[in-house]
Design a protein around this motif. Structure first.
Motif, PDB file in Angstrom:
ATOM      1  N   ASP A   9       5.328   1.038   0.806  1.00  0.00           N
ATOM      2  CA  ASP A   9       5.072   1.664  -0.504  1.00  0.00           C
ATOM      3  C   ASP A   9       4.157   2.884  -0.443  1.00  0.00           C
ATOM      4  O   ASP A   9       3.692   3.348  -1.478  1.00  0.00           O
ATOM      5  N   ILE A  10       3.872   3.419   0.729  1.00  0.00           N
ATOM      6  CA  ILE A  10       3.074   4.654   0.807  1.00  0.00           C
ATOM      7  C   ILE A  10       3.704   5.717   1.702  1.00  0.00           C
ATOM      8  O   ILE A  10       3.383   6.895   1.585  1.00  0.00           O
ATOM      9  N   THR A  11       4.588   5.311   2.608  1.00  0.00           N
ATOM     10  CA  THR A  11       5.170   6.246   3.573  1.00  0.00           C
ATOM     11  C   THR A  11       6.552   6.692   3.101  1.00  0.00           C
ATOM     12  O   THR A  11       7.405   5.863   2.806  1.00  0.00           O
ATOM     13  N   PHE A  12       6.738   8.013   3.067  1.00  0.00           N
ATOM     14  CA  PHE A  12       8.028   8.580   2.699  1.00  0.00           C
ATOM     15  C   PHE A  12       8.796   8.960   3.957  1.00  0.00           C
ATOM     16  O   PHE A  12       8.206   9.333   4.974  1.00  0.00           O
ATOM     17  N   ALA A  13      10.100   8.867   3.865  1.00  0.00           N
ATOM     18  CA  ALA A  13      10.965   9.239   4.983  1.00  0.00           C
ATOM     19  C   ALA A  13      12.231   9.879   4.445  1.00  0.00           C
ATOM     20  O   ALA A  13      12.666   9.609   3.327  1.00  0.00           O
ATOM     21  N   ASN A  14      12.818  10.726   5.261  1.00  0.00           N
ATOM     22  CA  ASN A  14      14.118  11.305   4.979  1.00  0.00           C
ATOM     23  C   ASN A  14      15.058  10.781   6.053  1.00  0.00           C
ATOM     24  O   ASN A  14      14.704  10.782   7.233  1.00  0.00           O
ATOM     25  N   THR A  15      16.215  10.305   5.651  1.00  0.00           N
ATOM     26  CA  THR A  15      17.159   9.763   6.625  1.00  0.00           C
ATOM     27  C   THR A  15      18.586  10.045   6.176  1.00  0.00           C
ATOM     28  O   THR A  15      18.843  10.223   4.990  1.00  0.00           O
ATOM     29  N   ASN A  16      19.482  10.105   7.145  1.00  0.00           N
ATOM     30  CA  ASN A  16      20.899  10.304   6.828  1.00  0.00           C
ATOM     31  C   ASN A  16      21.742   9.133   7.315  1.00  0.00           C
ATOM     32  O   ASN A  16      22.958   9.221   7.367  1.00  0.00           O
ATOM     33  N   SER A  17      21.088   8.031   7.691  1.00  0.00           N
ATOM     34  CA  SER A  17      21.817   6.908   8.277  1.00  0.00           C
ATOM     35  C   SER A  17      21.081   5.600   8.023  1.00  0.00           C
ATOM     36  O   SER A  17      19.848   5.576   7.969  1.00  0.00           O
ATOM     37  N   ASP A  18      21.850   4.523   7.911  1.00  0.00           N
ATOM     38  CA  ASP A  18      21.238   3.195   7.839  1.00  0.00           C
ATOM     39  C   ASP A  18      20.791   2.721   9.217  1.00  0.00           C
ATOM     40  O   ASP A  18      20.004   1.778   9.325  1.00  0.00           O
ATOM     41  N   ASN A  19      21.318   3.370  10.256  1.00  0.00           N
ATOM     42  CA  ASN A  19      20.971   3.033  11.641  1.00  0.00           C
ATOM     43  C   ASN A  19      20.631   4.303  12.417  1.00  0.00           C
ATOM     44  O   ASN A  19      21.365   4.699  13.330  1.00  0.00           O
ATOM     45  N   PRO A  20      19.516   4.939  12.070  1.00  0.00           N
ATOM     46  CA  PRO A  20      19.177   6.194  12.742  1.00  0.00           C
ATOM     47  C   PRO A  20      18.892   5.986  14.225  1.00  0.00           C
ATOM     48  O   PRO A  20      18.370   4.951  14.628  1.00  0.00           O
ATOM     49  N   LYS A  21      19.247   6.990  15.017  1.00  0.00           N
ATOM     50  CA  LYS A  21      19.021   6.943  16.466  1.00  0.00           C
ATOM     51  C   LYS A  21      17.805   7.772  16.879  1.00  0.00           C
ATOM     52  O   LYS A  21      17.227   7.536  17.936  1.00  0.00           O
ATOM     53  N   ASP A  48       7.188  11.218   6.887  1.00  0.00           N
ATOM     54  CA  ASP A  48       5.966  11.911   6.492  1.00  0.00           C
ATOM     55  C   ASP A  48       4.849  10.943   6.858  1.00  0.00           C
ATOM     56  O   ASP A  48       4.668   9.908   6.196  1.00  0.00           O
ATOM     57  N   ILE A  49       4.132  11.242   7.920  1.00  0.00           N
ATOM     58  CA  ILE A  49       3.061  10.362   8.382  1.00  0.00           C
ATOM     59  C   ILE A  49       2.066  10.168   7.237  1.00  0.00           C
ATOM     60  O   ILE A  49       1.738  11.129   6.542  1.00  0.00           O
ATOM     61  N   PRO A  50       1.589   8.935   6.998  1.00  0.00           N
ATOM     62  CA  PRO A  50       0.639   8.713   5.894  1.00  0.00           C
ATOM     63  C   PRO A  50      -0.513   9.718   5.907  1.00  0.00           C
ATOM     64  O   PRO A  50      -1.122   9.971   6.942  1.00  0.00           O
ATOM     65  N   LYS A  54       4.716  13.925   1.578  1.00  0.00           N
ATOM     66  CA  LYS A  54       4.749  13.134   0.345  1.00  0.00           C
ATOM     67  C   LYS A  54       4.062  11.782   0.477  1.00  0.00           C
ATOM     68  O   LYS A  54       3.869  11.082  -0.506  1.00  0.00           O
ATOM     69  N   SER A  55       3.708  11.398   1.701  1.00  0.00           N
ATOM     70  CA  SER A  55       3.107  10.083   1.919  1.00  0.00           C
ATOM     71  C   SER A  55       1.662  10.040   1.435  1.00  0.00           C
ATOM     72  O   SER A  55       0.941  11.030   1.467  1.00  0.00           O
ATOM     73  N   VAL A  56       1.251   8.863   1.003  1.00  0.00           N
ATOM     74  CA  VAL A  56      -0.091   8.634   0.481  1.00  0.00           C
ATOM     75  C   VAL A  56      -1.063   8.488   1.653  1.00  0.00           C
ATOM     76  O   VAL A  56      -0.744   7.841   2.645  1.00  0.00           O
ATOM     77  N   PRO A  57      -2.263   9.072   1.550  1.00  0.00           N
ATOM     78  CA  PRO A  57      -3.238   8.906   2.644  1.00  0.00           C
ATOM     79  C   PRO A  57      -3.812   7.494   2.681  1.00  0.00           C
ATOM     80  O   PRO A  57      -3.888   6.813   1.665  1.00  0.00           O
ATOM     81  N   PHE A  58      -4.218   7.070   3.866  1.00  0.00           N
ATOM     82  CA  PHE A  58      -4.956   5.818   4.010  1.00  0.00           C
ATOM     83  C   PHE A  58      -6.356   6.002   3.432  1.00  0.00           C
ATOM     84  O   PHE A  58      -6.828   7.123   3.281  1.00  0.00           O
ATOM     85  N   THR A  59      -7.036   4.913   3.167  1.00  0.00           N
ATOM     86  CA  THR A  59      -8.419   4.998   2.683  1.00  0.00           C
ATOM     87  C   THR A  59      -9.408   5.045   3.836  1.00  0.00           C
ATOM     88  O   THR A  59     -10.594   5.247   3.621  1.00  0.00           O
ATOM     89  N   ALA A 156      -6.039  19.990   5.861  1.00  0.00           N
ATOM     90  CA  ALA A 156      -6.328  18.551   5.880  1.00  0.00           C
ATOM     91  C   ALA A 156      -7.178  18.131   4.680  1.00  0.00           C
ATOM     92  O   ALA A 156      -7.992  18.892   4.176  1.00  0.00           O
ATOM     93  N   ASN A 157      -6.964  16.883   4.216  1.00  0.00           N
ATOM     94  CA  ASN A 157      -7.803  16.350   3.139  1.00  0.00           C
ATOM     95  C   ASN A 157      -9.104  15.800   3.721  1.00  0.00           C
ATOM     96  O   ASN A 157      -9.305  15.762   4.924  1.00  0.00           O
TER      97      ASN A 157
END
Length: 179
Positions: A9-21, A48-50, A54-59, A156-157
Motif C-alpha cells: 500500500d505504499i510502493t507504486f509500480a508500472n508493469t506490462n505483464s502478470d509475469n514480468p521477467k 518507484d522505490i519507497p 509516486k511511492s510513499v516515503p518510509f518514516t 531528496a526529502n
C-alpha cells in the motif's frame, strides 16, 4: 497496464505483464519513469522505490540492504533479471544475495566506498565548521547546500537527506526514527 500500488500500500509500480521477467530499479531522487524508453521491450515491472516517484516515503531511513529486504517481498517470483541504476544498483546487489536471478545489470552504481583523503580542502567542510561554532547560521548552511549540493541532494526529502548524509559518512543507515 499502468501504474498500480503494490500489496504494501505504499510502493507504486508500472508493469506490462502478470509475469514480468525484468525488474527495473531507478537511482536516487528519480523514479521508475527513467526506464520508459527501454522497458516496453520486455515483460517488465518498474518500481518507484519507497520515498521516490509516486511511492510513499518510509518514516525511518533505510540502507540499500534494508531496501532490498523490503522490496524482495514485492518483486514477483517470475523476475529473472534485475536492472539497477545508481542507488537502484546498490539495492540490486543486495537483492542478488537474497534470491538467485539469471542476470544482474548495474548501471553507474557506486559499490565501493572511496577512502577520503584527509588533507583535501573543502569549502563545504569550512562552512560546516563555521556553522558548528555559530559563525554562520543553520539557514545559511542550508542555503549553501541547496545552491551547491548535488542534484540528488536537492531532490531528496528530509528523511532521505539524513539517510544520504549518514550513509556517505558511516556507510550505514541513520539509526533513529526521524519526524
Amino acid at each position: 497496464m499502468a501504474y498500480k500500488v503494490l500489496s504494501d500500500d505504499i510502493t507504486f509500480a508500472n508493469t506490462n505483464s502478470d509475469n514480468p521477467k525484468v525488474c527495473f530499479l531507478h537511482g536516487w531522487g528519480m523514479s521508475g519513469k527513467d526506464f520508459n524508453k527501454i522497458e516496453k521491450s520486455f515483460d517488465f515491472i518498474t518500481l518507484d522505490i519507497p520515498g521516490f516517484g509516486k511511492s510513499v516515503p518510509f518514516t525511518t531511513s533505510f540502507s540499500p540492504k534494508k531496501y532490498a529486504e523490503y522490496l524482495d517481498n514485492l518483486i514477483p517470483e517470475s523476475v529473472e533479471i534485475i536492472v539497477g541504476h545508481s542507488f537502484g544498483g546498490r539495492i540490486a546487489v543486495h537483492l542478488s544475495q537474497l534470491r538467485d536471478f539469471k542476470k544482474l545489470v548495474l548501471i553507474a552504481s557506486p559499490l565501493i566506498k572511496k577512502k577520503n583523503q584527509k588533507n583535501q580542502f573543502s569549502f563545504y567542510k569550512l562552512y560546516k565548521a563555521l556553522n558548528k561554532i555559530n559563525l554562520i547560521s543553520d539557514d545559511l548552511l542550508d542555503q549553501i547546500k541547496d545552491k551547491y549540493g548535488s542534484k540528488d541532494y536537492r531532490n531528496a526529502n528530509k528523511i532521505l537527506l539524513h539517510n544520504l548524509g549518514y550513509n556517505v559518512l558511516f556507510g550505514q543507515p541513520y539509526p533513529i526514527l526521524l519526524n
